[in-house]
Motif scaffolding. Structure first.
Motif, mmCIF file in Angstrom:
data_model
loop_
_atom_site.group_PDB
_atom_site.id
_atom_site.type_symbol
_atom_site.label_atom_id
_atom_site.label_comp_id
_atom_site.label_asym_id
_atom_site.label_seq_id
_atom_site.Cartn_x
_atom_site.Cartn_y
_atom_site.Cartn_z
ATOM 1 N N TYR A 53 15.009 31.747 -2.246
ATOM 2 C CA TYR A 53 15.921 32.519 -1.395
ATOM 3 C C TYR A 53 15.863 34.006 -1.760
ATOM 4 O O TYR A 53 15.709 34.868 -0.894
ATOM 5 N N ASN A 54 15.965 34.293 -3.054
ATOM 6 C CA ASN A 54 15.978 35.693 -3.496
ATOM 7 C C ASN A 54 14.667 36.394 -3.175
ATOM 8 O O ASN A 54 14.653 37.512 -2.667
ATOM 9 N N ALA A 106 16.088 26.647 1.464
ATOM 10 C CA ALA A 106 16.287 27.932 0.779
ATOM 11 C C ALA A 106 15.659 29.083 1.552
ATOM 12 O O ALA A 106 16.153 30.212 1.500
ATOM 13 N N SER A 107 14.576 28.809 2.279
ATOM 14 C CA SER A 107 13.911 29.907 2.996
ATOM 15 C C SER A 107 14.432 30.075 4.416
ATOM 16 O O SER A 107 14.093 31.057 5.077
#
Lengths: 415, 226
Positions: free
Chosen positions: A297-298, A394-395
């Protein structure tokens, strides 16, 4: 969009490798931890299934109630008051109608074999050594069809007890505790009856300490020793599909007075432990995957911010919201896929290595063995799905944020 | 049919600030129009409104007879891909792709990557980049990058080419080279060219200049006869 997504990943190798490592460790951890726990559980379950009958039919344990004897002593008189209320267990440990059960079991197509038994607590004495253990009277031919006792024989033949003559086959643990060997006589007493000498004609070793503290004799010998001729107190049943045992046992239990328990109902404590292990496994894996997911994610959020110009020009070229989302989502999925593949491979290699490590067996085990690691394809399928799913989730947020950007926003912001 | 704007207003921010104030104009197919004006006059905003990258607050913009506010997103994307080319001041090349791949990227969207390869080579060769096809943007000078960006804008042989200060970040030699390419696209290919520029010399190359001040069209030279 996939080739461009791949180029993006390759252009920031360090970030990509670090993110990949998160998924890699998560997947490899899932495979190894699952392989370890499931392998351990499967080993114990196999022990339970092989060393004992799938369903045990026993006389139900009946206990006296406060007014349980009113009718016996006072007929239909109401209001019986006792100075000391009756209490205790009814001493009636026998199956009342074994013939009915034999007929029922013979007619049931799910039943492979059954073995009538008389099980008694006995005291085995040799010189000054006494050991309390379970003595099982059975027909060896029938018993060998219900359990894998023949495979566990390490000395002598199990069928040698069939002809009677006060012969027994004992477990390795019992033999060791008595300090005896095959062909010696041991004094065996049941309850308050006087002891009788029985000849040890064979030894078995199942790998389970509790099982190896038992002894087998012929049904008639044990009935004589117990002074209960023609009495049995248990029928061991083997069925085609041991997973159906609980359902069958529960069904019979509702219909007949005897207590019927399946192998898994008898080992409910072990299954509670398995459930706890599985919960722990899920928590550990979820934690690793969440951490890996945050990594993705980050990194993708940073990428979206760094690639705002690209988004603007792609939109001006006619690439739509869906294609922009896919450009960033596919990066997460590529990372998930690559991390999963590497993690599965590494997990498999570690599992194969762990299988070579000597292991004394679970508590109560008497055989030296190797670690039992499950290599089931379902673990690998679950591991890959977990990795790809967590990286996709997450993406998705960064990808969605990228898809929401309009070219004019980016141009106005002067990015 | 060209581009038609009727009573176009554009407000931004809160409270709303009027950036474009009742602009109406028509740009015919094949024209070369320059949009001029001081900073903040609304010329770039007008360009983005006419090119569909921005939406009007009120009024109508029609491209090839289609009202941009009525067009479905997927259709608009296809229209942008096949009929429009964009050149920005800061070229906006994709850093991970070579010059050749950047030029070809719009064609990949419509599955024409293979058939447009020859065209991409020809464009890069024509723009003096014949030995730099495989260079990454960071390996090219500013002028070369802008020429790659123009080649990319022209790869689909668009009907409309929108250029927002294409020479703004270039030295004068590179700027003249870029203008030469844009003019040729207009004269040889018949591409309608709408260009925002601060430079009066480059603006003078256009067939028509539209001068804006405070969001109004204050002057058109030569006078639009529409």
């Amino acid at each position: 969009m996939i080739p461009l997504a791949f180029r993006y990943l390759m252009s920031r190798r360090r970030q990509t490798i670090l993110t990949l490592l998160g998924i890699f460790f998560g997947t490899a951890g899932y495979v190894v931890i699952s392989g370890f726990f499931i392998g351990f559980q499967n080993y114990l379950i196999q022990q339970m299934v092989d060393n004992s009958a799938h369903i045990h039919i026993q006389q139900r344990d009946d206990y006296l109630t406060a007014h349980g004897l009113d009718k016996v002593f006072y007929g239909d008189k109401p209001q019986v008051l006792w100075d000391a209320q009756p209490a205790g267990r009814e001493d009636n440990a026998r199956i009342e109608n074994p013939q009915g059960w034999y007929a029922r079991l013979n007619a049931d197509p799910r039943v492979v074999a059954y073995s009538p038994q008389l099980t008694a607590s006995a005291l085995f004495t040799k010189s000054k050594t006494s050991v309390s253990a379970t003595l099982i009277g059975c027909d060896p031919l029938k018993q060998s069809k219900v359990t894998n006792i023949l495979d566990n024989m390490v000395e002598g033949n199990f069928s040698d007890i069939s002809s009677g003559g006060n012969r027994i086959v004992v477990g390795r643990e019992l033999l060791n505790e008595l300090g005896m060997r095959v062909s010696q006589n041991v004094l065996v007493s049941v309850g308050t009856n006087s002891p009788a000498p029985l000849k040890i004609v064979g030894v078995f070793s199942s790998g389970n300490k509790a099982t190896d503290l038992q002894a087998y004799g012929s049904l008639t010998d044990v009935q004589k020793l117990n002074r209960t001729p023609n009495v049995i107190n248990e029928i061991g049943v083997k069925i085609k599909n041991y997973n159906e045992a609980a359902a069958m046992a529960t069904f019979w239990s509702k219909l007949f007075p005897e207590k019927t328990e399946s192998w898994d109902q008898q080992n409910a404590t072990a299954f509670s432990m398995f459930a706890m292990q599985n919960t722990m496994r899920a928590v550990i894996i979820a934690t690793v995957m969440i951490v890996a997911g945050f990594g993705i994610y980050n990194v993708l959020m940073m990428t979206v911010n760094q690639k705002r110009r690209d988004i603007a020009i792609l939109r001006s070229m006619g690439y739509g919201t869906t294609e922009i989302i896919w450009l960033f989502l596919s990066q997460g999925m590529l990372l998930g896929l690559a991390g999963a593949m590497l993690g599965l491979l590494c997990g498999f290699i570690v599992c194969k290595y762990l299988q070579t490590i000597p292991f004394a067996g679970p508590p109560g085990s008497t055989k030296m063995d190797h670690l039992h690691i499950a290599l089931s394809w379902s673990i690998y399928l679950q591991g890959s799905i977990l990795a790809i799913l967590s990286s996709s989730i997450a993406s998705f947020l960064p990808a969605h944020a990228a898809g929401e950007l309009t070219p004019i926003e980016i141009i106005r912001a002067g990015d | 049919m060209g581009i038609i704007a009727r009573g176009v207003f554009k407000h931004v921010g809160e409270p709303p600030v009027r950036i474009i104030d009742n602009v109406s104009l028509e740009i015919r197919d094949g024209e070369f129009v320059s949009l001029t004006g001081r900073s903040g006059s609304g010329k770039s905003t007008l360009l983005y409104l006419l090119s569909s990258l921005d939406s009007v607050s009120s009024g109508v913009v029609e491209l090839s007879g289609q009202d941009l506010s009525q067009i479905r997103p997927e259709e608009l994307n296809r229209f942008r891909n096949e009929k429009m080319g964009f050149v920005f001041q800061f070229h906006y090349l994709i850093a991970e792709l070579t010059a050749f791949e950047n030029v070809l990227f719009p064609a990949r969207r419509s599955g024409q990557g293979e058939v447009r390869k020859q065209r991409a080579k020809e464009l890069l060769d024509a723009f003096g980049l014949d030995n730099k096809h495989d260079r990454l943007p960071r390996q090219l000078s500013g002028g070369e990058q802008q020429r790659v960006a123009i080649a990319r804008a022209l790869i689909m042989e668009p009907q409309y080419l929108f250029a927002d200060e294409p020479t703004g970040a270039l030295d004068s030699a590179s700027g003249e080279s870029v203008m030469q390419i844009l003019r040729e696209a207009n004269t040889k290919l018949g591409t309608t060219l709408i260009m925002v520029t601060h430079d009066p010399d480059f603006a003078a190359l256009a067939g028509r200049q539209i001068h804006l001040a405070d969001g109004h069209v204050v002057e058109q030279s030569p006078q639009d006869n529409s």
